[in-house]
Motif scaffolding. Structure first.
Motif, PDB file in Angstrom:
ATOM      1  N   VAL A  67       0.840  -1.208   0.000  1.00 51.67           N
ATOM      2  CA  VAL A  67       0.000   0.000   0.000  1.00 51.67           C
ATOM      3  C   VAL A  67       0.868   1.248   0.000  1.00 51.67           C
ATOM      4  N   GLN A  68       1.936   1.242   0.782  1.00 52.98           N
ATOM      5  CA  GLN A  68       2.822   2.404   0.847  1.00 52.98           C
ATOM      6  C   GLN A  68       3.551   2.608  -0.479  1.00 52.98           C
ATOM      7  N   ALA A  69       3.842   1.519  -1.183  1.00 52.56           N
ATOM      8  CA  ALA A  69       4.464   1.640  -2.498  1.00 52.56           C
ATOM      9  C   ALA A  69       3.490   2.238  -3.513  1.00 52.56           C
ATOM     10  N   ASN A  70       2.190   2.124  -3.239  1.00 46.40           N
ATOM     11  CA  ASN A  70       1.154   2.677  -4.112  1.00 46.40           C
ATOM     12  C   ASN A  70       0.697   4.056  -3.613  1.00 46.40           C
ATOM     13  N   ASP A  71       1.518   4.726  -2.822  1.00 40.66           N
ATOM     14  CA  ASP A  71       1.223   6.060  -2.277  1.00 40.66           C
ATOM     15  C   ASP A  71      -0.052   6.093  -1.442  1.00 40.66           C
ATOM     16  N   ASP A  72      -0.278   5.062  -0.639  1.00 38.60           N
ATOM     17  CA  ASP A  72      -1.424   4.965   0.272  1.00 38.60           C
ATOM     18  C   ASP A  72      -2.764   5.125  -0.450  1.00 38.60           C
ATOM     19  N   LYS A  73      -2.838   4.589  -1.644  1.00 39.92           N
ATOM     20  CA  LYS A  73      -4.083   4.602  -2.403  1.00 39.92           C
ATOM     21  C   LYS A  73      -4.604   3.172  -2.498  1.00 39.92           C
ATOM     22  N   PRO A  74      -5.921   3.006  -2.555  1.00 39.46           N
ATOM     23  CA  PRO A  74      -6.478   1.649  -2.670  1.00 39.46           C
ATOM     24  C   PRO A  74      -6.019   0.953  -3.953  1.00 39.46           C
ATOM     25  N   LEU A  75      -5.923  -0.365  -3.884  1.00 38.70           N
ATOM     26  CA  LEU A  75      -5.494  -1.159  -5.029  1.00 38.70           C
ATOM     27  C   LEU A  75      -6.709  -1.785  -5.719  1.00 38.70           C
ATOM     28  N   ASP A  76      -6.594  -2.019  -7.022  1.00 41.29           N
ATOM     29  CA  ASP A  76      -7.668  -2.728  -7.717  1.00 41.29           C
ATOM     30  C   ASP A  76      -7.430  -4.229  -7.555  1.00 41.29           C
ATOM     31  N   LEU A  77      -8.416  -5.028  -7.937  1.00 43.99           N
ATOM     32  CA  LEU A  77      -8.389  -6.462  -7.682  1.00 43.99           C
ATOM     33  C   LEU A  77      -7.211  -7.153  -8.375  1.00 43.99           C
ATOM     34  N   GLU A  78      -6.861  -6.727  -9.596  1.00 41.61           N
ATOM     35  CA  GLU A  78      -5.740  -7.355 -10.307  1.00 41.61           C
ATOM     36  C   GLU A  78      -4.423  -7.116  -9.566  1.00 41.61           C
ATOM     37  N   ALA A  79      -4.218  -5.909  -9.066  1.00 42.51           N
ATOM     38  CA  ALA A  79      -2.994  -5.596  -8.320  1.00 42.51           C
ATOM     39  C   ALA A  79      -2.950  -6.385  -7.005  1.00 42.51           C
ATOM     40  N   ILE A  80      -4.111  -6.528  -6.372  1.00 40.09           N
ATOM     41  CA  ILE A  80      -4.175  -7.300  -5.125  1.00 40.09           C
ATOM     42  C   ILE A  80      -3.833  -8.760  -5.414  1.00 40.09           C
ATOM     43  N   GLN A  81      -4.399  -9.308  -6.498  1.00 36.70           N
ATOM     44  CA  GLN A  81      -4.112 -10.699  -6.868  1.00 36.70           C
ATOM     45  C   GLN A  81      -2.614 -10.875  -7.132  1.00 36.70           C
ATOM     46  N   ALA A  82      -1.987  -9.908  -7.797  1.00 33.85           N
ATOM     47  CA  ALA A  82      -0.549  -9.992  -8.069  1.00 33.85           C
ATOM     48  C   ALA A  82       0.251  -9.983  -6.765  1.00 33.85           C
ATOM     49  N   LYS A  83      -0.144  -9.144  -5.818  1.00 33.02           N
ATOM     50  CA  LYS A  83       0.541  -9.093  -4.526  1.00 33.02           C
ATOM     51  C   LYS A  83       0.335 -10.388  -3.745  1.00 33.02           C
ATOM     52  N   ILE A  84      -0.861 -10.965  -3.841  1.00 33.78           N
ATOM     53  CA  ILE A  84      -1.114 -12.239  -3.167  1.00 33.78           C
ATOM     54  C   ILE A  84      -0.212 -13.320  -3.757  1.00 33.78           C
ATOM     55  N   ARG A  85      -0.117 -13.369  -5.084  1.00 37.88           N
ATOM     56  CA  ARG A  85       0.759 -14.363  -5.731  1.00 37.88           C
ATOM     57  C   ARG A  85       2.216 -14.149  -5.307  1.00 37.88           C
ATOM     58  N   GLU A  86       2.620 -12.892  -5.203  1.00 37.22           N
ATOM     59  CA  GLU A  86       3.982 -12.596  -4.743  1.00 37.22           C
ATOM     60  C   GLU A  86       4.187 -13.100  -3.316  1.00 37.22           C
ATOM     61  N   PHE A  87       3.192 -12.908  -2.459  1.00 39.63           N
ATOM     62  CA  PHE A  87       3.292 -13.369  -1.076  1.00 39.63           C
ATOM     63  C   PHE A  87       3.315 -14.896  -1.015  1.00 39.63           C
ATOM     64  N   VAL A  88       2.461 -15.530  -1.809  1.00 36.49           N
ATOM     65  CA  VAL A  88       2.369 -16.993  -1.799  1.00 36.49           C
ATOM     66  C   VAL A  88       3.675 -17.625  -2.284  1.00 36.49           C
ATOM     67  N   HIS A  89       4.312 -17.008  -3.252  1.00 38.37           N
ATOM     68  CA  HIS A  89       5.516 -17.595  -3.842  1.00 38.37           C
ATOM     69  C   HIS A  89       6.810 -16.981  -3.316  1.00 38.37           C
ATOM     70  N   GLN A  90       6.766 -16.390  -2.136  1.00 38.38           N
ATOM     71  CA  GLN A  90       7.962 -15.766  -1.587  1.00 38.38           C
ATOM     72  C   GLN A  90       9.029 -16.780  -1.173  1.00 38.38           C
ATOM     73  N   TYR A  91       8.648 -18.040  -0.950  1.00 32.11           N
ATOM     74  CA  TYR A  91       9.603 -19.054  -0.523  1.00 32.11           C
ATOM     75  C   TYR A  91      10.120 -19.906  -1.682  1.00 32.11           C
ATOM     76  N   ASP A  92       9.664 -19.654  -2.898  1.00 34.73           N
ATOM     77  CA  ASP A  92      10.031 -20.492  -4.039  1.00 34.73           C
ATOM     78  C   ASP A  92      11.532 -20.512  -4.297  1.00 34.73           C
ATOM     79  N   GLU A  93      12.175 -19.359  -4.286  1.00 29.31           N
ATOM     80  CA  GLU A  93      13.612 -19.296  -4.565  1.00 29.31           C
ATOM     81  C   GLU A  93      14.408 -20.054  -3.508  1.00 29.31           C
ATOM     82  N   GLU A  94      14.052 -19.848  -2.258  1.00 27.66           N
ATOM     83  CA  GLU A  94      14.752 -20.537  -1.178  1.00 27.66           C
ATOM     84  C   GLU A  94      14.542 -22.049  -1.281  1.00 27.66           C
TER      85      GLU A  94
END
Length: 178
Positions: A67-94
């Motif tokens: 949210v802070q990277a988006n200047d404290d503005k609400p995100l649309d559903l596609e951006a939220i889905q992308a962030k969720i995928r990023e969170f879900v796959h944060q351990y893939d490299e390790e």
């Protein structure tokens, strides 16, 4: 030393004088022992609670950064889905790194198993409904940007469950069965 033990010690010292002069099986020594055991039990419960709360605090902090990277503005559903995928796959490299280090024919290490289980659990949660702060509401985004890392503050923020198909369901805090 914890509070109950200190209170009990102070009460006994006020009544008796020196605590070193207590008999091993006296009432006061048993009282001190009970107070110490109670304090240890409460500390153990508090540690377990903090350990259980840690993943949700990390999740809130992750989405706060988004949210802070988006200047404290609400995100649309596609951006939220992308962030969720990023969170879900944060351990893939390790996980891939640990998997490459393993020699062929050897069983998986405990670290590799833990990472695999974490990834599978997050993917399952994403399919069923990923629990996160509501990032589509302006007031909620402002509340989330002010989040300082404390557990009690999270109750002020409204939470939702977003599935991989894009279904958004309101949810309550703290989550049940997460």
């Amino acid at each position: 030393m914890a509070r109950t033990f200190e209170k009990t010690r102070k009460q006994i010292a006020k009544k008796k004088g020196s605590i070193q002069a207590l008999h091993g099986k006296s009432r006061d020594s048993r009282r001190l022992h009970r107070a110490q055991v109670r304090d240890e039990r409460l500390e153990k419960l508090a540690q377990a609670r903090r350990k259980q709360d840690k993943p949700l605090l990390a999740r809130a902090a992750f989405f706060q950064e988004a949210v802070q990277a988006n200047d404290d503005k609400p995100l649309d559903l596609e951006a939220i889905q992308a962030k969720i995928r990023e969170f879900v796959h944060q351990y893939d490299e390790e996980y891939d790194e640990v998997k490459k280090q393993r020699r062929p024919g050897r069983p998986a290490s405990s670290k590799e198993d833990l990472l695999r289980m974490k990834i599978e659990a997050l993917e399952k949660e994403y399919r069923d409904g990923f629990y996160l702060p509501d990032l589509t509401s302006e007031t909620n985004v402002k509340l989330l940007s002010q989040f300082e890392g404390s557990w009690p503050y999270l109750t002020n923020i409204s939470w939702v469950k977003i599935s991989a198909s894009g279904t958004v369901k309101p949810s309550s805090f703290p989550p049940q069965g997460l």
